[in-house]
Design a protein around this motif. Structure first.
Motif, PDB file in Angstrom:
ATOM      1  N   LEU A 188       0.762  -1.268  -0.028  1.00  0.00           N
ATOM      2  CA  LEU A 188      -0.040  -0.028  -0.060  1.00  0.00           C
ATOM      3  C   LEU A 188       0.836   1.282   0.042  1.00  0.00           C
ATOM      4  O   LEU A 188       0.559   2.100  -0.691  1.00  0.00           O
ATOM      5  N   ALA A 189       1.765   1.164   0.824  1.00  0.00           N
ATOM      6  CA  ALA A 189       2.668   2.395   0.950  1.00  0.00           C
ATOM      7  C   ALA A 189       3.612   2.534  -0.488  1.00  0.00           C
ATOM      8  O   ALA A 189       3.462   3.650  -0.930  1.00  0.00           O
ATOM      9  N   TRP A 245       4.790   5.406  -5.799  1.00  0.00           N
ATOM     10  CA  TRP A 245       4.979   5.496  -7.106  1.00  0.00           C
ATOM     11  C   TRP A 245       3.865   6.366  -7.670  1.00  0.00           C
ATOM     12  O   TRP A 245       4.165   7.330  -8.349  1.00  0.00           O
ATOM     13  N   HIS A 246       2.583   6.285  -7.129  1.00  0.00           N
ATOM     14  CA  HIS A 246       1.695   7.226  -7.785  1.00  0.00           C
ATOM     15  C   HIS A 246       1.816   8.725  -7.486  1.00  0.00           C
ATOM     16  O   HIS A 246       1.607   9.595  -8.381  1.00  0.00           O
ATOM     17  N   THR A 247       2.575   9.092  -6.231  1.00  0.00           N
ATOM     18  CA  THR A 247       2.801  10.596  -6.192  1.00  0.00           C
ATOM     19  C   THR A 247       4.226  10.831  -6.624  1.00  0.00           C
ATOM     20  O   THR A 247       4.673  11.936  -6.608  1.00  0.00           O
ATOM     21  N   GLY A 248       4.698   9.669  -7.357  1.00  0.00           N
ATOM     22  CA  GLY A 248       6.118  10.350  -7.961  1.00  0.00           C
ATOM     23  C   GLY A 248       7.262  10.333  -6.837  1.00  0.00           C
ATOM     24  O   GLY A 248       8.352  10.965  -7.032  1.00  0.00           O
ATOM     25  N   ARG A 249       7.103   9.924  -5.623  1.00  0.00           N
ATOM     26  CA  ARG A 249       7.967   9.995  -4.445  1.00  0.00           C
ATOM     27  C   ARG A 249       9.008   8.752  -4.428  1.00  0.00           C
ATOM     28  O   ARG A 249       9.939   8.583  -3.420  1.00  0.00           O
ATOM     29  N   HIS A 286       4.364   7.549 -16.064  1.00  0.00           N
ATOM     30  CA  HIS A 286       3.777   7.645 -14.634  1.00  0.00           C
ATOM     31  C   HIS A 286       2.911   6.493 -14.102  1.00  0.00           C
ATOM     32  O   HIS A 286       2.456   5.754 -15.046  1.00  0.00           O
ATOM     33  N   TYR A 287       3.139   6.180 -13.002  1.00  0.00           N
ATOM     34  CA  TYR A 287       2.330   5.033 -12.344  1.00  0.00           C
ATOM     35  C   TYR A 287       0.817   5.605 -12.008  1.00  0.00           C
ATOM     36  O   TYR A 287       0.636   6.354 -11.023  1.00  0.00           O
ATOM     37  N   ALA A 288      -0.124   5.189 -12.781  1.00  0.00           N
ATOM     38  CA  ALA A 288      -1.376   5.705 -12.600  1.00  0.00           C
ATOM     39  C   ALA A 288      -2.532   4.853 -12.870  1.00  0.00           C
ATOM     40  O   ALA A 288      -2.129   3.589 -13.494  1.00  0.00           O
ATOM     41  N   ARG A 289      -3.686   5.201 -12.691  1.00  0.00           N
ATOM     42  CA  ARG A 289      -4.965   4.510 -13.271  1.00  0.00           C
ATOM     43  C   ARG A 289      -5.022   4.401 -14.726  1.00  0.00           C
ATOM     44  O   ARG A 289      -4.886   5.368 -15.248  1.00  0.00           O
TER      45      ARG A 289
END
Length: 255
Positions: free
Chosen positions: A20-21, A26-30, A251-254
């Motif tokens: 989950l973390a 990944w989704h927020t680019g961090r 980008h890691y995204a939907r």
């Protein structure tokens, strides 16, 4: 070296929270491949300390109905494996990439050499693993044979040196030249996660900023970076993002 006094559930909680973390990071680019190295080290260490969360072997014990070997309630293990399967359907194979001790050791070994063979043999690797998957169930259900045990998964983490441990050590050594051979050609639980990942809600996607340079495709060790790829074999290693020259193009995204 394995500490039997530590509940195996510790590894399960670690994996579930970590998935989950990392999905969020990944989704927020961090998150990045470099930042993942300490996680790989911790995951591998947990394998040697508490033999958890070694999901492929726990899956093997479920098939064998080996309650004593599980070291945890059968229902808890079954639910844990099912939840991780569901998370793969949502977020991809983050567990395989960072939170399976077997996968972590192979990923660490992969850093020893940048050049790999068999990168584009995706269909071959999936076909071989499909055959192994059938053999795995036949061996377990019909003959009560522990296939992963014979390959040394249990012995190496328990530092029980012998022929099985040497076999698994050889597989790890091969990881320096063939990316994740155990994951791609053998792992029965990984075969299930691959099916789930092919339909994952979140994955690495290209945006309109993509300049079609092809660097991500050449960097991907499993040939899963093309636009049309299902991402079944994507281990979330981050190599594609690392080499992308256009900021925001990958980008890691939907999906």
């Amino acid at each position: 070296m394995v500490f039997a006094s530590v509940p195996k559930a510790v590894g399960l909680v670690y994996a579930l929270a970590g998935i989950l973390a990392l999905a969020y990071l990944w989704h927020t680019g961090r998150f990045s491949r470099r930042k993942g190295l300490p996680i790989l080290a911790v995951t591998a260490l947990l394998g040697f300390l508490i033999f958890s969360p070694v999901a492929p072997y726990q899956f093997q014990l479920l098939v064998l109905r080996d309650v004593a070997g599980l070291g945890a309630p059968v229902l808890l293990v079954a639910v844990g494996l099912a939840v991780m399967l569901g998370l793969a359907l949502l977020f991809g194979r983050i567990f395989c990439g960072h939170f399976c001790p077997v996968g972590a050791l192979q990923e660490i070994a992969a850093h020893l050499s940048p050049k790999k063979v068999g990168r584009t043999q995706k269909k071959v690797s999936m076909a071989v693993r499909g055959g192994v998957f059938l053999a795995f169930f036949a061996a377990g259900l019909l003959f009560s044979f522990n296939l992963l045990g014979a390959l040394g998964v249990h012995d190496l983490f328990h530092l029980a040196l012998g022929v099985p441990a040497a076999i698994f050590l050889g597989i790890l050594a091969l990881s320096a030249f063939v990316y994740r051979p155990f994951c791609r050609f053998i792992c029965p639980y990984g075969a299930l996660l691959a099916v789930a990942s092919s339909e994952s809600l979140y994955r690495f996607v290209r945006t309109d900023l993509c300049i079609e340079c092809g660097r991500c495709e050449r960097a991907c060790p499993v040939d899963e970076a093309k636009k049309t790829d299902a991402k079944a074999e994507c281990y979330m290693c981050g190599r594609c993002v690392e080499v992308c020259p256009a900021e925001g193009a990958l980008h890691y995204a939907r999906r």
